[in-house]
Design an enzyme around this catalytic site. Structure first.
Site, PDB file in Angstrom:
ATOM      1  N   ARG A  85     -44.137  45.409 -19.050  1.00 27.97           N
ATOM      2  CA  ARG A  85     -42.712  45.710 -19.174  1.00 27.97           C
ATOM      3  C   ARG A  85     -42.465  47.218 -19.149  1.00 27.97           C
ATOM      4  O   ARG A  85     -41.596  47.716 -18.418  1.00 27.97           O
ATOM      5  CB  ARG A  85     -42.178  45.110 -20.468  1.00 27.97           C
ATOM      6  CG  ARG A  85     -40.687  45.357 -20.712  1.00 27.97           C
ATOM      7  CD  ARG A  85     -40.248  44.545 -21.928  1.00 27.97           C
ATOM      8  NE  ARG A  85     -38.859  44.767 -22.247  1.00 27.97           N
ATOM      9  CZ  ARG A  85     -38.420  45.728 -23.045  1.00 27.97           C
ATOM     10  NH1 ARG A  85     -39.287  46.579 -23.571  1.00 27.97           N
ATOM     11  NH2 ARG A  85     -37.143  45.849 -23.318  1.00 27.97           N
ATOM     12  N   TRP A 144     -43.877  49.990 -25.511  1.00 28.82           N
ATOM     13  CA  TRP A 144     -43.304  51.124 -24.785  1.00 28.82           C
ATOM     14  C   TRP A 144     -42.010  51.610 -25.440  1.00 28.82           C
ATOM     15  O   TRP A 144     -41.805  52.812 -25.616  1.00 28.82           O
ATOM     16  CB  TRP A 144     -43.038  50.696 -23.342  1.00 28.82           C
ATOM     17  CG  TRP A 144     -42.697  51.794 -22.385  1.00 28.82           C
ATOM     18  CD1 TRP A 144     -43.566  52.580 -21.689  1.00 28.82           C
ATOM     19  CD2 TRP A 144     -41.383  52.196 -21.971  1.00 28.82           C
ATOM     20  NE1 TRP A 144     -42.888  53.456 -20.872  1.00 28.82           N
ATOM     21  CE2 TRP A 144     -41.550  53.233 -21.029  1.00 28.82           C
ATOM     22  CE3 TRP A 144     -40.102  51.797 -22.305  1.00 28.82           C
ATOM     23  CZ2 TRP A 144     -40.465  53.867 -20.412  1.00 28.82           C
ATOM     24  CZ3 TRP A 144     -39.012  52.423 -21.699  1.00 28.82           C
ATOM     25  CH2 TRP A 144     -39.213  53.442 -20.769  1.00 28.82           C
ATOM     26  N   ASP A 145     -41.139  50.675 -25.818  1.00 28.24           N
ATOM     27  CA  ASP A 145     -39.864  51.023 -26.462  1.00 28.24           C
ATOM     28  C   ASP A 145     -40.098  51.815 -27.743  1.00 28.24           C
ATOM     29  O   ASP A 145     -39.476  52.856 -27.986  1.00 28.24           O
ATOM     30  CB  ASP A 145     -39.073  49.761 -26.837  1.00 28.24           C
ATOM     31  CG  ASP A 145     -38.856  48.825 -25.686  1.00 28.24           C
ATOM     32  OD1 ASP A 145     -39.850  48.265 -25.191  1.00 28.24           O
ATOM     33  OD2 ASP A 145     -37.694  48.656 -25.297  1.00 28.24           O
ATOM     34  N   THR A 146     -41.003  51.286 -28.557  1.00 24.50           N
ATOM     35  CA  THR A 146     -41.272  51.904 -29.849  1.00 24.50           C
ATOM     36  C   THR A 146     -41.844  53.302 -29.688  1.00 24.50           C
ATOM     37  O   THR A 146     -41.413  54.254 -30.351  1.00 24.50           O
ATOM     38  CB  THR A 146     -42.241  51.035 -30.663  1.00 24.50           C
ATOM     39  OG1 THR A 146     -41.649  49.750 -30.862  1.00 24.50           O
ATOM     40  CG2 THR A 146     -42.556  51.667 -32.004  1.00 24.50           C
TER      41      THR A 146
END
Length: 605
Positions: A80, A190-192
């Site tokens: 993602r 990745w977001d974190t």
């Protein structure tokens, strides 16, 4: 705010097998954007991540029908985060937005998300399902892990954000450029990582509550992906909170403190005055002989390393490799956790272009041969004691020694465990080298099937493959094994000569037998990298065994152990300094640069 011509906002939709929903998602996204942006002020990018259904075909059709829609295709799954990063790099907008294609977050919040960045007030913006007064109603199997994960991130990584995984975020292009090269994860974490690094970089980050309703079932595997995200959390904590503090000075200081603590503990039951007195009366001529004998083992270390690298396809001079071994062993003396091993991989990389995976594989092969040899030598002595009916003496020496307390028994257990692991590793390497089967990728796939798992599998396959080459060639295996035996026999002879310098009353056979056992167990025990160079561990094990199996007193045994280890360390330091000058290598520079080595760099080789 007025808009100039051209795309100002790029919305990326990460898509993996979304054939059933992607067309509706793109349509609703365009409608929402048209509500507050001019027609040519935005683009919608379908970041198609190696889909196995009709998503690519649908995305192509949507892009052909509307010039504001683009399709970024990947033949293989990137993860993602990887798909998002690739799409953002190709995007044209100054404001970069992404949200999940299931549209769980109400698109009524899209204008607020975009404008928080367009206004210039914030660099990064994220929706939140966990802000007070707007907490999402989630099933327990999704809500509980999310709560726990966010609490861990807030506590461990010192983040002020409440909801790191909400798939509804935006950032400026400048923020993306500033952060993306440091973000290592390419899947769910990745977001974190993006949010945490943004906060650590001093960027302005805002979080606002959103209406959120779960749609369908989550694509997060609550065992595999949660485990992977946990490991990424620890990795990021290490990089941000620990690694910056591990300077050469800090490592050296920590090593000295560990040695000081060990000495302080030993002083509670050892008379160091008597030990020093024993050391002063040692025969200096024999100590000089021991030094010469130990020096003879170093060209053999370079010769053995040459043979290992040759099996990996690299031909180097023995002299250069002997110098590299000297420098790395010097690093192990001043750095905890065998930090010098990474320095050797660095030296052969920057001086001879040998890739890091091969450099570390050659080190692993060398270490396995060392451990196997030590296990074999100590095992041979035990067999000899058993054959002579004296095995009980060994057990008594290790368990009931008044001098060493439990040190001898602990050392023996550690040595036994390390030895068994070494033997098992050699057997596994040899058997796997003769088999066409590759179980590494299938084993990792049980834990992770994303691109991060594939990257780890690629590194391990290359690493294990290199080690297998050494174990799979009978001639090379025998030659490297024989050299290892000679190296450690010389090491034992040095200890025996040093002990003889104390004029101990032991016959030659007993002296050699006990030294073989004490040196082998001592070196196996110091495999656990508690102190630099194993200082304290080696002396404790050597002393416990020597006192338990011979009439030699504590002061003499410890004095011999200290002199033996010190003599070897001095030779290593002198050789290391000389090699650094000859190879033009700075130990501190090597430490700093090897700290930057990561999986991505290894894979690019």
């Amino acid at each position: 705010m007025t808009d100039s011509d051209g795309v100002r906002v790029s919305v990326v939709l990460p898509a993996y097998n979304e054939a059933a929903t992607i067309e509706d998602t793109v349509g609703r996204t365009i409608a929402a954007l048209e509500g507050f942006l001019p027609r040519n002020g935005f683009e919608v990018i379908v970041a198609e991540d190696g889909c196995e259904d009709r998503t690519p075909e649908i995305a192509d059709r949507l892009a052909a029908a509307d010039d504001r829609v683009r399709h970024v295709h990947s033949d293989e799954r990137l993860g993602r985060g990887g798909a998002l990063e690739r799409a953002f790099r190709e995007a044209d907008g100054d404001v970069l937005v992404y949200f999940d294609t299931d549209l769980a977050t109400d698109l009524d919040h899209l204008e607020e998300l975009v404008e928080s960045i367009r206004s210039g007030e914030y660099d990064v913006a994220t929706g939140s399902r966990w802000m007070p007064g707007r907490e999402a109603d989630r099933p327990a199997k999704r809500g509980v892990p999310s709560r726990v994960f966010n609490l861990l991130v807030r506590g461990v990584l010192r983040s002020d954000v409440r909801d790191h995984q909400c798939g509804f975020k935006a950032m400026s292009r400048d923020a993306f450029r500033a952060l993306i090269d440091d973000v290592e994860d390419d899947h769910w974490f990745w977001d974190t990582e993006l949010l945490v690094r943004a906060q650590r970089s001093g960027l302005a980050v805002t979080e606002f509550p959103v209406n959120w309703e779960p749609k369908g079932d989550t694509k997060v595997d609550l065992v595999r992906d949660v485990f992977g995200m946990g490991s990424q959390l620890l990795r990021l904590w290490w990089q941000l909170s620990v690694q910056p503090r591990i300077t050469p000075r800090a490592s050296f200081t920590a090593g000295l403190l560990l040695v000081a603590v060990a000495v302080a503990l030993m002083s509670t039951y050892i008379d160091f005055g008597a030990v020093i007195a024993e050391m002063r009366r040692a025969d200096t001529t024999l100590l000089a002989v021991a030094t010469v004998v130990y020096l003879l083992s170093w060209p053999l270390r370079g010769y053995r390393y040459r043979d290992i690298l040759r099996e990996l396809g690299f031909t180097e001079r023995t002299g250069f490799l002997t110098g590299a071994v000297f420098v790395s062993q010097t690093g192990n003396l001043v750095l905890p956790a065998r930090g010098g091993d990474a320095i050797r991989a660095y030296i052969v990389k920057v001086r001879r272009g040998i890739p890091y995976p091969s450099g570390f594989a050659s080190l692993a092969a060398e270490r396995v041969f060392d451990l196997l040899t030590l296990a074999g030598l100590s095992g041979a002595v035990l067999v000899g004691y058993a054959a002579s009916g004296r095995l009980g003496e060994v057990v008594t020496a290790l368990t009931d020694s008044e001098t060493a307390g439990n040190a001898g028994w602990t050392a023996a257990l550690v040595a036994m465990g390390v030895g068994l692991v070494a033997v098992g590793a050699v057997i596994g390497i040899v058997l796997s080298a003769r088999s066409d089967s590759n179980h590494i990728r299938s084993a990792i796939a049980r834990v992770s099937t994303d691109s991060y798992g594939k990257a780890v599998a690629d590194v391990l396959e290359r690493f294990v493959g290199d080690v297998q080459r050494v174990g799979g060639d009978p001639i090379a295996f025998s030659r490297v094994g024989a050299t290892s035996v000679v190296i450690w026999v010389l090491d034992v002879l040095v200890a025996a000569i040093v002990l003889a310098a104390f004029t101990v009353e032991l016959d030659t056979i007993t002296l050699l037998a006990v030294c073989f056992f004490a040196v082998s167990v001592g070196n196996l025990a110091k495999v656990i990298p508690i102190s630099p160079g194993g200082i304290g561990l080696y002396e404790g094990a050597f002393t416990a065994i020597m006192v338990g199996l011979t009439p030699i007193g504590v002061s003499t045994a410890l004095g011999a152990a200290v002199l033996d280890h010190a003599l070897k360390n001095v030779v290593t330091l002198v050789g290391g300094v000389g090699s650094m000058l000859a190879l033009n290598v700075s130990l501190t520079t090597a430490v700093e640069e090897t700290a930057d080595v990561n999986e991505t760099e290894a894979l690019q080789e």
